[in-house]
Design an enzyme around this catalytic site. Sequence first.
Site, mmCIF file in Angstrom:
data_model
loop_
_atom_site.group_PDB
_atom_site.id
_atom_site.type_symbol
_atom_site.label_atom_id
_atom_site.label_comp_id
_atom_site.label_asym_id
_atom_site.label_seq_id
_atom_site.Cartn_x
_atom_site.Cartn_y
_atom_site.Cartn_z
ATOM 1 N N GLU A 195 40.168 40.250 43.032
ATOM 2 C CA GLU A 195 39.174 41.307 42.820
ATOM 3 C C GLU A 195 39.498 42.130 41.582
ATOM 4 O O GLU A 195 40.641 42.526 41.379
ATOM 5 C CB GLU A 195 39.128 42.237 44.039
ATOM 6 C CG GLU A 195 38.713 41.554 45.329
ATOM 7 C CD GLU A 195 37.257 41.103 45.312
ATOM 8 O OE1 GLU A 195 36.506 41.532 44.419
ATOM 9 O OE2 GLU A 195 36.886 40.307 46.202
ATOM 10 N N ARG A 224 28.399 47.080 56.903
ATOM 11 C CA ARG A 224 27.294 46.299 57.470
ATOM 12 C C ARG A 224 27.478 46.141 58.981
ATOM 13 O O ARG A 224 26.536 46.025 59.746
ATOM 14 C CB ARG A 224 27.297 44.928 56.771
ATOM 15 C CG ARG A 224 26.187 43.975 57.103
ATOM 16 C CD ARG A 224 26.373 42.651 56.328
ATOM 17 N NE ARG A 224 27.708 42.067 56.462
ATOM 18 C CZ ARG A 224 28.118 41.348 57.499
ATOM 19 N NH1 ARG A 224 27.323 41.097 58.505
ATOM 20 N NH2 ARG A 224 29.364 40.864 57.545
ATOM 21 N N CYS A 248 38.241 46.061 53.318
ATOM 22 C CA CYS A 248 39.062 45.489 52.235
ATOM 23 C C CYS A 248 38.993 46.360 50.988
ATOM 24 O O CYS A 248 40.015 46.671 50.372
ATOM 25 C CB CYS A 248 38.603 44.069 51.892
ATOM 26 S SG CYS A 248 38.996 42.896 53.197
ATOM 27 N N HIS A 266 40.563 38.072 47.823
ATOM 28 C CA HIS A 266 39.805 37.590 48.983
ATOM 29 C C HIS A 266 39.977 36.075 49.106
ATOM 30 O O HIS A 266 40.007 35.360 48.107
ATOM 31 C CB HIS A 266 38.317 37.916 48.829
ATOM 32 C CG HIS A 266 37.919 39.202 49.491
ATOM 33 N ND1 HIS A 266 37.413 40.273 48.793
ATOM 34 C CD2 HIS A 266 37.933 39.583 50.807
ATOM 35 C CE1 HIS A 266 37.141 41.266 49.647
ATOM 36 N NE2 HIS A 266 37.446 40.873 50.871
HETATM 37 N N1 PCA Z 1 37.744 41.114 55.330
HETATM 38 C C1 PCA Z 1 36.956 42.318 55.433
HETATM 39 C C2 PCA Z 1 37.819 43.304 56.147
HETATM 40 C C3 PCA Z 1 38.937 42.520 56.723
HETATM 41 C C4 PCA Z 1 38.856 41.205 56.090
HETATM 42 O O1 PCA Z 1 39.690 40.297 56.208
HETATM 43 C C5 PCA Z 1 36.450 42.791 54.080
HETATM 44 O O2 PCA Z 1 36.222 41.957 53.179
HETATM 45 O O3 PCA Z 1 36.259 44.000 53.883
#
Ligand code: PCA
Length: 202
Positions: A77, A87, A140, A168
């Site tokens: 990111e 959401r 996240c 991610h």
């Molecule tokens: N993904 C979510 C929160 C926890 C996770 O593993 C996110 O992308 O915010």
Amino acid sequence: MLVTGFEPFDGAAHNPSGELARRLGELGHPDCRIVGEVLPVSFARAPGLLAAAIDAHHPDVVVMLGLAENRHAITPERVAINLADARIPDNDGDQPTDAALEPHGPAARFALLPIKHIALAIANAGISAEVSLSAGSYVCNAVMYAALGIAEQRAGSGGAPLQAGFIHVPATPQLGGDPHFTLDELERGIRIAITTILDLRA
Ligand code: PCA
């Protein structure tokens, strides 16, 4: 290095990000000591637990992992934004909308990891990877924003520098993701990210 991931959320049985953090903490890395931590999917609790883990372990680098179930690549990111807009409820039942994470905080904080090098190195190893321009507005993003806030404070106060960022990962086949994104393959990708970070620090 502190590597964090998350517990399952949204009714799912697994979260590969937490499993990867645990696995990397247990198996380690030849070139650095790794502490793995699994964070709750909680707007209220996750940022504080992350800060506590940083205080407890004094990492030089924090690599946070999370699941982005609709993506088809490992995505470092670029930026965290000062927004909580959920959401779905988090695991505590909280569902903030259109809220600032820190009322007096900056609109955004940029990752301190070499995101383009990381994406390229992972892609060169045959695993889909690309830089992402949005960590979303769920937990996240909140945790990434908080970690970068700690790094910012340290930089401002002459404290030990903290290199922090968020990656991610896509859904594994157990979660209905692409068949090739097994936990082993995601681990291979994240290990490449870690090696890239260490190489560029050296
Ligand atoms: N993904 C979510 C929160 C926890 C996770 O593993 C996110 O992308 O915010």
